[in-house]
Scaffold this motif. Structure first.
Motif, PDB file in Angstrom:
ATOM      1  N   TYR A  28       0.849  -1.196   0.000  1.00 13.98           N
ATOM      2  CA  TYR A  28       0.000   0.000   0.000  1.00 13.98           C
ATOM      3  C   TYR A  28       0.881   1.241   0.000  1.00 13.98           C
ATOM      4  CZ  TYR A  28      -4.615  -2.027   0.330  1.00 13.98           C
ATOM      5  OH  TYR A  28      -5.784  -2.675   0.028  1.00 13.98           O
ATOM      6  N   GLN A  29       0.330   2.343  -0.478  1.00 15.67           N
ATOM      7  CA  GLN A  29       1.025   3.623  -0.492  1.00 15.67           C
ATOM      8  C   GLN A  29       0.181   4.647   0.240  1.00 15.67           C
ATOM      9  OE1 GLN A  29       1.464   4.247  -4.706  1.00 15.67           O
ATOM     10  NE2 GLN A  29       3.394   3.133  -4.763  1.00 15.67           N
ATOM     11  N   VAL A  30       0.844   5.591   0.867  1.00 19.55           N
ATOM     12  CA  VAL A  30       0.141   6.644   1.596  1.00 19.55           C
ATOM     13  C   VAL A  30      -0.389   7.673   0.600  1.00 19.55           C
ATOM     14  CG1 VAL A  30       0.357   8.473   3.316  1.00 19.55           C
ATOM     15  CG2 VAL A  30       1.583   6.304   3.635  1.00 19.55           C
ATOM     16  N   ALA A  31      -1.695   7.850   0.592  1.00 19.42           N
ATOM     17  CA  ALA A  31      -2.321   8.873  -0.242  1.00 19.42           C
ATOM     18  C   ALA A  31      -2.392  10.192   0.519  1.00 19.42           C
ATOM     19  CB  ALA A  31      -3.719   8.431  -0.674  1.00 19.42           C
ATOM     20  N   MET A  32      -2.610  10.076   1.835  1.00 21.75           N
ATOM     21  CA  MET A  32      -2.754  11.241   2.688  1.00 21.75           C
ATOM     22  C   MET A  32      -2.525  10.785   4.123  1.00 21.75           C
ATOM     23  SD  MET A  32      -6.182  13.648   2.736  1.00 21.75           S
ATOM     24  CE  MET A  32      -6.854  12.506   1.555  1.00 21.75           C
ATOM     25  N   ALA A  33      -1.872  11.616   4.925  1.00 21.18           N
ATOM     26  CA  ALA A  33      -1.658  11.246   6.327  1.00 21.18           C
ATOM     27  C   ALA A  33      -1.450  12.495   7.163  1.00 21.18           C
ATOM     28  CB  ALA A  33      -0.454  10.323   6.459  1.00 21.18           C
ATOM     29  N   THR A  34      -1.880  12.407   8.400  1.00 21.85           N
ATOM     30  CA  THR A  34      -1.642  13.421   9.413  1.00 21.85           C
ATOM     31  C   THR A  34      -1.675  12.698  10.752  1.00 21.85           C
ATOM     32  OG1 THR A  34      -2.297  15.620  10.192  1.00 21.85           O
ATOM     33  CG2 THR A  34      -4.073  14.089   9.666  1.00 21.85           C
ATOM     34  N   ASP A  35      -1.470  13.396  11.825  1.00 22.57           N
ATOM     35  CA  ASP A  35      -1.457  12.771  13.135  1.00 22.57           C
ATOM     36  C   ASP A  35      -2.784  12.054  13.409  1.00 22.57           C
ATOM     37  OD1 ASP A  35      -0.421  12.164  15.718  1.00 22.57           O
ATOM     38  OD2 ASP A  35      -1.641  13.800  16.544  1.00 22.57           O
ATOM     39  N   GLY A  36      -2.710  10.747  13.610  1.00 22.78           N
ATOM     40  CA  GLY A  36      -3.901   9.962  13.936  1.00 22.78           C
ATOM     41  C   GLY A  36      -4.745   9.558  12.749  1.00 22.78           C
ATOM     42  N   PHE A  37      -4.251   9.764  11.540  1.00 26.76           N
ATOM     43  CA  PHE A  37      -5.019   9.454  10.331  1.00 26.76           C
ATOM     44  C   PHE A  37      -4.073   9.066   9.196  1.00 26.76           C
ATOM     45  CE2 PHE A  37      -6.330  10.944   6.132  1.00 26.76           C
ATOM     46  CZ  PHE A  37      -7.544  10.306   5.960  1.00 26.76           C
ATOM     47  N   ALA A  38      -4.456   8.065   8.439  1.00 26.15           N
ATOM     48  CA  ALA A  38      -3.735   7.724   7.214  1.00 26.15           C
ATOM     49  C   ALA A  38      -4.717   7.133   6.211  1.00 26.15           C
ATOM     50  CB  ALA A  38      -2.606   6.731   7.491  1.00 26.15           C
ATOM     51  N   SER A  39      -4.598   7.568   4.975  1.00 21.63           N
ATOM     52  CA  SER A  39      -5.373   7.022   3.874  1.00 21.63           C
ATOM     53  C   SER A  39      -4.396   6.289   2.980  1.00 21.63           C
ATOM     54  CB  SER A  39      -6.071   8.155   3.103  1.00 21.63           C
ATOM     55  OG  SER A  39      -6.738   7.627   1.975  1.00 21.63           O
ATOM     56  N   LEU A  40      -4.645   4.991   2.772  1.00 20.21           N
ATOM     57  CA  LEU A  40      -3.738   4.142   2.008  1.00 20.21           C
ATOM     58  C   LEU A  40      -4.417   3.653   0.741  1.00 20.21           C
ATOM     59  CD1 LEU A  40      -2.394   1.980   4.971  1.00 20.21           C
ATOM     60  CD2 LEU A  40      -1.497   4.152   4.108  1.00 20.21           C
ATOM     61  N   THR A  41      -3.642   3.537  -0.306  1.00 22.39           N
ATOM     62  CA  THR A  41      -4.190   3.093  -1.577  1.00 22.39           C
ATOM     63  C   THR A  41      -3.210   2.165  -2.271  1.00 22.39           C
ATOM     64  OG1 THR A  41      -5.274   3.866  -3.609  1.00 22.39           O
ATOM     65  CG2 THR A  41      -3.273   5.044  -2.917  1.00 22.39           C
ATOM     66  N   ARG A  42      -3.741   1.458  -3.222  1.00 25.72           N
ATOM     67  CA  ARG A  42      -2.935   0.556  -4.037  1.00 25.72           C
ATOM     68  C   ARG A  42      -3.681   0.414  -5.350  1.00 25.72           C
ATOM     69  NH1 ARG A  42       0.330  -4.775  -3.085  1.00 25.72           N
ATOM     70  NH2 ARG A  42      -0.119  -5.509  -5.169  1.00 25.72           N
ATOM     71  N   GLU A  43      -3.019   0.647  -6.469  1.00 27.52           N
ATOM     72  CA  GLU A  43      -3.694   0.667  -7.768  1.00 27.52           C
ATOM     73  C   GLU A  43      -4.477  -0.601  -8.072  1.00 27.52           C
ATOM     74  OE1 GLU A  43      -1.823   1.873 -11.419  1.00 27.52           O
ATOM     75  OE2 GLU A  43      -0.691   3.424 -10.353  1.00 27.52           O
ATOM     76  N   ASP A  44      -3.928  -1.747  -7.730  1.00 31.28           N
ATOM     77  CA  ASP A  44      -4.573  -3.000  -8.099  1.00 31.28           C
ATOM     78  C   ASP A  44      -5.467  -3.585  -7.013  1.00 31.28           C
ATOM     79  OD1 ASP A  44      -2.554  -3.691  -6.352  1.00 31.28           O
ATOM     80  OD2 ASP A  44      -1.860  -5.407  -7.507  1.00 31.28           O
ATOM     81  N   ALA A  45      -5.624  -2.879  -5.914  1.00 33.84           N
ATOM     82  CA  ALA A  45      -6.455  -3.408  -4.817  1.00 33.84           C
ATOM     83  C   ALA A  45      -7.917  -3.011  -5.014  1.00 33.84           C
ATOM     84  CB  ALA A  45      -5.952  -2.893  -3.470  1.00 33.84           C
ATOM     85  N   ALA A  46      -8.803  -3.867  -4.600  1.00 36.47           N
ATOM     86  CA  ALA A  46     -10.230  -3.587  -4.694  1.00 36.47           C
ATOM     87  C   ALA A  46     -10.694  -2.645  -3.588  1.00 36.47           C
ATOM     88  CB  ALA A  46     -11.017  -4.888  -4.627  1.00 36.47           C
ATOM     89  N   VAL A  47      -9.829  -2.401  -2.611  1.00 39.28           N
ATOM     90  CA  VAL A  47     -10.242  -1.572  -1.480  1.00 39.28           C
ATOM     91  C   VAL A  47      -9.080  -0.698  -1.012  1.00 39.28           C
ATOM     92  CG1 VAL A  47      -9.713  -3.330   0.279  1.00 39.28           C
ATOM     93  CG2 VAL A  47     -11.444  -1.608   0.757  1.00 39.28           C
ATOM     94  N   ASP A  48      -9.397   0.563  -0.749  1.00 35.58           N
ATOM     95  CA  ASP A  48      -8.453   1.457  -0.082  1.00 35.58           C
ATOM     96  C   ASP A  48      -8.648   1.278   1.419  1.00 35.58           C
ATOM     97  OD1 ASP A  48      -7.538   2.459  -2.509  1.00 35.58           O
ATOM     98  OD2 ASP A  48      -8.885   4.182  -2.469  1.00 35.58           O
ATOM     99  N   ILE A  49      -7.690   1.731   2.200  1.00 42.90           N
ATOM    100  CA  ILE A  49      -7.779   1.576   3.651  1.00 42.90           C
ATOM    101  C   ILE A  49      -7.547   2.928   4.311  1.00 42.90           C
ATOM    102  CG2 ILE A  49      -6.770   0.473   5.690  1.00 42.90           C
ATOM    103  CD1 ILE A  49      -5.956  -1.855   3.821  1.00 42.90           C
TER     104      ILE A  49
END
Length: 128
Positions: A28-49
């Motif tokens: 996974y790669q970090v799309a966005m992050a700050t203290d206490g929060f992270a949005s993770l993505t992956r091009e081939d994954a069916a779900v972001d986290i």
């Protein structure tokens, strides 16, 4: 309804630990992050986290201290044997060894530092 993307939001005690685990071991790669929060993505994954720190005020008061119990984050992959070998060599905590179920599901599990169970699955042809 047109679903453009799917996201799984997990409330965890240590966002940085789960973020590092998912990026290091599952690509996974970090799309966005700050203290206490992270949005993770992956091009081939069916779900972001999305990872939220337990107790964060962006959640309604009744949800702030909840953690998912019994949740298994499952990914269907190709070449499960190679993934198991790669993760084992990388020192990932494999908490259920590779096995095959009678109905044709081959799987193993690892657990992240916050206790999130991740299952990698490949479907085989069940014995007739």
């Amino acid at each position: 309804m047109n679903v453009a993307t799917s996201t799984l939001s997990l409330t965890v005690a240590d966002v940085d630990a789960s973020r590092a685990f998912l990026c290091t071991h599952l690509g996974y790669q970090v799309a966005m992050a700050t203290d206490g929060f992270a949005s993770l993505t992956r091009e081939d994954a069916a779900v972001d986290i999305v990872l939220l720190r337990r107790g964060t005020e962006v959640l309604p008061a009744e949800q702030r201290d909840r953690e998912a119990a019994g949740l298994i984050l499952a990914f269907t992959v190709t070449d499960l044997d190679a993934e198991e070998a790669r993760l084992r060599a990388a020192g990932a905590p494999i908490t259920m060894p590779l096995r095959e179920e009678p109905w044709g599901e081959r799987l193993f599990q690892l657990t992240d530092p916050n206790g999130v169970v991740i299952q990698l699955v490949e479907w085989a042809t069940p014995d007739q």
